[in-house]
Design an enzyme around this catalytic site. Structure first.
Site, PDB file in Angstrom:
ATOM      1  N   SER A 157       9.890   4.696   8.411  1.00  0.00           N
ATOM      2  CA  SER A 157       9.081   3.486   8.404  1.00  0.00           C
ATOM      3  C   SER A 157       7.597   3.814   8.231  1.00  0.00           C
ATOM      4  O   SER A 157       7.187   4.344   7.214  1.00  0.00           O
ATOM      5  CB  SER A 157       9.347   2.674   9.678  1.00  0.00           C
ATOM      6  OG  SER A 157       8.764   1.403   9.604  1.00  0.00           O
ATOM      7  N   ASP A 311       4.384  -1.926   4.967  1.00  0.00           N
ATOM      8  CA  ASP A 311       4.441  -0.532   5.362  1.00  0.00           C
ATOM      9  C   ASP A 311       5.375   0.202   4.388  1.00  0.00           C
ATOM     10  O   ASP A 311       5.956  -0.416   3.495  1.00  0.00           O
ATOM     11  CB  ASP A 311       4.867  -0.404   6.826  1.00  0.00           C
ATOM     12  CG  ASP A 311       6.305  -0.831   7.079  1.00  0.00           C
ATOM     13  OD1 ASP A 311       6.865  -1.555   6.231  1.00  0.00           O
ATOM     14  OD2 ASP A 311       6.877  -0.442   8.116  1.00  0.00           O
ATOM     15  N   ASP A 313       8.379   1.351   4.141  1.00  0.00           N
ATOM     16  CA  ASP A 313       9.746   0.913   3.841  1.00  0.00           C
ATOM     17  C   ASP A 313       9.844  -0.605   3.739  1.00  0.00           C
ATOM     18  O   ASP A 313      10.933  -1.153   3.570  1.00  0.00           O
ATOM     19  CB  ASP A 313      10.737   1.453   4.871  1.00  0.00           C
ATOM     20  CG  ASP A 313      10.589   0.823   6.243  1.00  0.00           C
ATOM     21  OD1 ASP A 313       9.443   0.490   6.622  1.00  0.00           O
ATOM     22  OD2 ASP A 313      11.600   0.668   6.953  1.00  0.00           O
ATOM     23  N   ASP A 315       9.593  -3.143   5.723  1.00  0.00           N
ATOM     24  CA  ASP A 315      10.176  -4.068   6.689  1.00  0.00           C
ATOM     25  C   ASP A 315       9.094  -4.790   7.499  1.00  0.00           C
ATOM     26  O   ASP A 315       9.385  -5.768   8.186  1.00  0.00           O
ATOM     27  CB  ASP A 315      11.181  -3.367   7.612  1.00  0.00           C
ATOM     28  CG  ASP A 315      10.569  -2.318   8.518  1.00  0.00           C
ATOM     29  OD1 ASP A 315       9.416  -1.912   8.286  1.00  0.00           O
ATOM     30  OD2 ASP A 315      11.262  -1.875   9.466  1.00  0.00           O
TER      31      ASP A 315
END
Length: 567
Positions: A157, A311, A313, A315
């Site tokens: 992440s 961010d 990734d 999410d």
């Protein structure tokens, strides 16, 4: 078995030439009395073998490197084998579990994902592998769309570049009720950890898994685009600056926005392409100071209306706009965006739909969403911190957490999704612009109705996780009696359980409704302190003074928290 013997045995079984060479170099330096770096090498070696890396509700997340306390192919192979065994236990012979595996562009993400697919296939799971580096929300979407029992996303992440991780979802026939495609919680984490510990050998299939077509991303984009309500909110005149922060969300975000009619989107060129080194930011986290500097500069140069950031990734989603009160660009706090999305989603519901709707946010997030929901006749639920809890709320319609996580379409992605959230915020911002207003005007209107909810955070990064326990014990042994001159009237140790399940944290509420929550981070060596004050506002003329007063109160609370922690 001594440390050096364990390290040699690990190196002998390591299939990765890079981590094997790194470990052999550490061993050589740690054993060489004449090496000036012997002490440092020995310390690194001891830390790498202080594990094993604990498998928890966040799955796995750690620095890349050799040893059981790092992310590497040996650790990932064991995790995949243990997870496969858990899925087969849940099936108990009644069905063949299905699994889907995704990965981002971090170092080793692809190889970790490919080997996971090979291990799942060898274990007897029907396995799908994402076709390329794609955002976490696309993987979470695929878990539900393909009715898979297991989903794995290889990502760390917004962690630093040297980290990687292994995020696990359960879905399909492995989960009862409507909470399918959600992150794992107890007892699954402990059960998977037991299976991992029992792994004695790992088999990798040479073929047999299914590489999904690129249309999985297209399907996700079409589903998210359909969330936009072009009839009720037709405005699309909005200039957007977008940054994926060197992550994998840029292409998908552009497709979503363009498909919904937002054509004026400028991507920050320095951060447009996936880059595992994240060269322009110290931490690839939109919350971190400086992370959005390039995007804000581009927005100022272009005289844009809105900055959207994901961010790595994708999410999470951050937003920024020019505050008309100061003329300066600033990022909206997660609680501000959470309230705005809640207001927008409530307005999109018909009266009958509101009776069945459920809004939720975490205990550390602002209390404003609860007031918005109540005023709209919508049920509101408060949960423990983390989307593994928010996503499990029955009949969830919308959920958010202050750390820039928003779930605006639980039927598509039952997790935080920074791409669908970005689309709906753009829809709201365009509607505001068409009416000659801004997002800040909407926040002011909310303050007039519900009081000015002002929040802030204090994060204390420590050198070891053990220090977090010591700091929490200090507070339990000497609890603060007031914050900002207001007496504490509610003091709850969340570890003892309240209306929520037990969790490590302390909650304080003062006589003037100031709220302080202190808890260890679940993913980083940080102590996180969440602060909120509420200032009543009777008229628009009082807003400026109320904001100043709220800021003064928050600063005083921060000082008192620091003193209580002995900082």
């Amino acid at each position: 078995m001594d440390l050096f013997t364990r390290a040699r045995e690990w190196a002998a079984q390591d299939p990765d030439s890079e981590t094997r060479a790194e470990l052999e170099d550490l061993l050589t330096r740690a054993m060489n009395d004449d090496d000036a770096g012997q002490a440092a090498a020995l310390q690194q070696l001891e830390d790498a073998f202080s594990g094993p890396l604990v498998f928890g509700t966040a799955g796995l997340r750690a620095a890349l490197g050799p040893g059981p306390n790092r992310m590497n192919r040996v650790v990932v192979r064991s995790a995949a084998a243990g997870l496969a065994a858990h899925a087969l236990n849940l099936a108990d012979g009644a069905y063949a579990p299905r699994a889907v595996v995704g990965f981002d562009a971090r170092r080793n993400s692809r190889i970790f994902a490919e080997e996971t697919a090979a291990i799942f296939t060898a274990a007897g799971l029907q396995t799908f592998l994402m076709p390329s580096e794609l955002p976490t929300p696309v993987l979470a979407y695929a878990v539900r769309a393909l009715e898979c029992e297991v989903g794995v996303m290889v990502t760390a992440s917004h962690n630093p570049p040297e980290d990687n991780g292994y995020k696990v979802y359960l879905g399909g026939r492995a989960v009862e009720g409507n909470a399918r495609g959600v992150q794992i919680v107890a007892p699954h984490d402990a059960q998977i950890a037991e299976q991992i510990a029992a792994v004695t050998g790992v088999r990798l299939a040479e073929a047999g898994w299914n590489v999904l077509p690129e249309s999985i991303e297209t399907d996700y984009v079409a589903s998210v685009t359909a969330l936009a309500d072009g009839d009720a909110y037709p405005a699309r005149d909005l200039s957007i600056v977008l940054t994926p922060l060197h992550g994998v969300g840029g292409r998908t975000a552009q497709q979503v926005l363009a498909s919904a009619g937002f054509d004026t989107v400028q991507v920050v060129k320095e951060q447009a392409e996936p880059d595992a080194a994240f060269p322009t930011v110290e931490f690839p986290n939109p919350e971190e100071p400086g992370a959005l500097d390039l995007a804000l500069a581009a927005a100022a140069d272009l005289d844009a209306d809105l900055v959207l950031a994901n961010d790595p990734d994708a999410d999470r989603m951050a937003a920024a706009a020019k505050d008309p009160a100061t003329g300066e660009w600033r990022m909206l706090r997660g609680d501000e965006t959470g309230a705005l999305l809640g207001l927008h989603l409530a307005a999109r519901l018909g009266e009958d739909e509101k009776h069945d709707a459920v809004f939720a946010n975490s205990v550390v997030s602002s209390r404003l969403l609860g007031r918005i929901a109540e005023a709209s006749g919508i049920t509101h639920v408060q949960t423990l911190t983390g989307f593994k809890w928010i996503s499990r709320v029955p009949d969830l319609s919308y959920g958010y957490e202050e750390a820039l996580g928003y779930c605006v379409a639980p039927n598509l992605v039952r997790d935080k999704d920074g791409l669908s959230a970005a689309l709906l915020l753009a829809e709201l911002a365009a509607a505001c612009k068409a009416e000659g207003k801004t997002l800040f005007d909407l926040l002011d209107e909310l303050a007039l109705v519900h009081g000015l909810h002002a929040s802030d955070q204090l994060s204390v990064r420590v050198g070891s996780l053990g220090l977090l326990g010591a700091m929490m014990n200090r507070l339990r042994e000497a609890p603060p009696s007031s914050f900002a001159g207001s007496d504490v009237v509610i003091a709850e140790d969340l570890a003892e359980g309240t209306s929520l399940p037990p969790t490590d944290g302390l909650l304080y509420v003062t006589r003037d409704d100031t709220r302080v929550i202190i808890r260890p981070s679940g993913t980083e060596p940080k102590l996180k302190c969440y602060l909120e004050v509420i200032e009543p506002v009777d008229s628009a003329a009082e807003l400026t003074e109320a904001k100043t007063t709220a800021r003064t109160r928050l600063d005083a609370v921060i000082r008192d928290v620091e003193e209580a922690l002995g900082l």
